[in-house]
Write a protein that holds these residues in place. Sequence first.
Motif, PDB file in Angstrom:
ATOM      1  N   VAL A 140     -27.066 -20.512  18.329  1.00  0.00           N
ATOM      2  CA  VAL A 140     -27.247 -18.684  18.215  1.00  0.00           C
ATOM      3  C   VAL A 140     -28.896 -18.665  17.797  1.00  0.00           C
ATOM      4  CG1 VAL A 140     -24.979 -18.191  18.432  1.00  0.00           C
ATOM      5  CG2 VAL A 140     -25.994 -18.541  16.523  1.00  0.00           C
ATOM      6  N   ALA A 141     -29.428 -19.502  17.112  1.00  0.00           N
ATOM      7  CA  ALA A 141     -30.741 -19.654  16.203  1.00  0.00           C
ATOM      8  C   ALA A 141     -31.659 -20.210  17.554  1.00  0.00           C
ATOM      9  CB  ALA A 141     -30.835 -20.970  15.362  1.00  0.00           C
TER      10      ALA A 141
ATOM     11  N   PHE B   9     -27.382 -24.532  14.677  1.00  0.00           N
ATOM     12  CA  PHE B   9     -28.500 -23.887  16.112  1.00  0.00           C
ATOM     13  C   PHE B   9     -27.936 -23.687  16.897  1.00  0.00           C
ATOM     14  CE2 PHE B   9     -28.942 -28.812  14.388  1.00  0.00           C
ATOM     15  CZ  PHE B   9     -29.184 -28.222  13.274  1.00  0.00           C
TER      16      PHE B   9
ATOM     17  N   ARG C  88     -24.210 -19.277  10.702  1.00  0.00           N
ATOM     18  CA  ARG C  88     -24.163 -18.679  12.779  1.00  0.00           C
ATOM     19  C   ARG C  88     -24.532 -17.203  11.627  1.00  0.00           C
ATOM     20  NH1 ARG C  88     -21.944 -21.528  17.150  1.00  0.00           N
ATOM     21  NH2 ARG C  88     -20.168 -19.264  18.196  1.00  0.00           N
TER      22      ARG C  88
ATOM     23  N   LEU D  29     -26.877 -13.782  13.775  1.00  0.00           N
ATOM     24  CA  LEU D  29     -25.632 -13.645  15.151  1.00  0.00           C
ATOM     25  C   LEU D  29     -26.750 -11.620  14.803  1.00  0.00           C
ATOM     26  CD1 LEU D  29     -22.680 -15.011  16.307  1.00  0.00           C
ATOM     27  CD2 LEU D  29     -25.057 -14.890  17.334  1.00  0.00           C
TER      28      LEU D  29
END
Lengths: 361, 361
Positions: free
Chosen positions: B48-49, B46, B21, B25
């Motif tokens: 932030v993808a 998931f 994550r 970011l």
Amino acid sequence: MNRILKPGDTIGILGGGQLARMIALAAAPLGLKAHIFAPEAGSPAFQVADAVTQAAYDDHAALEAFAKAVDVVTYEFENVPVDTAAFLAGHVPLHPGARALGITQDRLEEKTFVSRLGIETAPFAEVNDEAELEAALAEIGRPAVLKTRRFGYDGKGQVIIREGDDAAAAFAAIGRHPAILEGFVPFEREVSVVAARTEDGRFAAFEVTENEHRHHILYRSTVPADVSPAVAAVSAEIARRIGEALGYVGVFAVEMFLVVVEGTQGVIVNEIAPRVHNSGHWTLDGGETSQFEQHVRAIAGWPLGATERRGRVEMTNLIGDEADSWHAVLEEPGAHLHLYGKAEARPGRKMGHVTRIFAED
Amino acid sequence: MNRILKPGDTIGILGGGQLARMIALAAAPLGLKAHIFAPEAGSPAFQVADAVTQAAYDDHAALEAFAKAVDVVTYEFENVPVDTAAFLAGHVPLHPGARALGITQDRLEEKTFVSRLGIETAPFAEVNDEAELEAALAEIGRPAVLKTRRFGYDGKGQVIIREGDDAAAAFAAIGRHPAILEGFVPFEREVSVVAARTEDGRFAAFEVTENEHRHHILYRSTVPADVSPAVAAVSAEIARRIGEALGYVGVFAVEMFLVVVEGTQGVIVNEIAPRVHNSGHWTLDGGETSQFEQHVRAIAGWPLGATERRGRVEMTNLIGDEADSWHAVLEEPGAHLHLYGKAEARPGRKMGHVTRIFAED
């Protein structure tokens, strides 16, 4: 409508550009998810969001599903259709609210609102036809700036009327839309204050920022601005009063002209942006809290973050093919690259920005 | 296989936890997209993808489609199945590579590798059965630590053998797996170096970090560590030599014991982590470049970022229900909250961390 968010909740964001993207990126470390609502395929914010709705702003079915999926709604641009805002506000807290949107979407309403607070603006007058324009020019004088009341940004929808210019032609140039004529302010520099306010009235302003425009687009922001302590204090106080009068929730920017009268600096309010703002991008690396995190904290009903600065900061936009310099930026110690994930570098398009932090002089 | 990425390219990440994550970011502001491959539904990364593949690590069809969709693959955990790594490496650059994975997945291989570089480790011996264990104990002495060669983390898969303890029972306790017996090091403190290396041999280390564990889980990291300038230099040099010998690409951590012999500080290497590391989380707010951005830069073939520190930094993990303190953290000026988006706060689970930056003493 008030609601205090908790980690795991979802922020809905209208608009899928770089501002929405940076709000989403700031929400994640706070444990919040982002759901982006935007009509354009391939919106930059889609790349970093937990959920995405690609739909038109007048698609009520999509808006309703969106409202049910999120815990608060915010937006990255002031031209959110009034109907969209009203519809969403009927389902879920909308921050900033309809009053802030209504006033800031209309230059005449905005200038009237600010001047009624006793805060100085450029002289202005309403213009709905050629006769009103002639009367306004007689009152305000030339040069003056004729602007559409609605939907202007980055210098679009405005024209300067100088000595000898044909007023009717100027009105035609802005499409004969309802307009405002503004006196030309002989300013020294442009400055802005980016500030945050919460529903229960807490307020925090970042330091006044000095802004340099090129071709009507922000080119560079520097902090600290070269302003007197009095102007710094007055600017923050202006932002506080505007936020208070709007019952504002979230981050907003007040763009001001710095004028010098008989050797003394003063400020004149030019515009209010009811959103995170390009002139606050320096806070991403240069501030103790970024404007994006601050916005999330404010709309979540959470404590506001510290607004201290980490040094002398310079933020430079990367416009169009200036983004080709990304490798040189990566090679530069102390420079921080922020690209927006846009596929095509059209002229005048904001592709990214760079912040540079220097030791205090 | 080498490839220099460009903005708009996609980084594939195996694993969907907080490290993935935070890599995702960090990739976004550099203009890169993240594609997460993880078997668990609701994986924190998931959220932030740009793209997500939820599939098993031995699902070759899913791996092949993933490899085609990304420009480089990296991972957030060292226990990537060897087959998975080999399969992916046949399709797309894999950083760090198979050699780093192979060595660091096996404690015996790792200790052997380090000691062959002439770098001090605890005394160790291979243990495959009770007879070898007795021989190893006779050689190394007690107390000693018996560890499975593979799949141990956060204190799992290991047992201390003290005077009077039954060796066979200890071997049974770790499941009679192939093991390594390590001499007990009477260390003063635990420290680590987080460093990055690029394919063409550029290297940059963050400052040596002091780590405090509780219940075998990292509790707090502080920088600067209370170590001599000689130890600081030696630690970075150890990391450089390990990175070089592994032909390493990306960020890695070297965990070390600080020992004091006749009043002089020295370090003994305990473990290598072929990934971003919890003891480098302080760089997120306390470093000029974060370890996550540094990792992205390294695997992208880009210039490494500056490793300067912004003050005295303290990073504290939020384990289990400690994450309930999130609101108090938000109220604390200078504290930076990082929550990992995990739904359930199980005991011992890393839910987030806090960094605090203080002015230099």
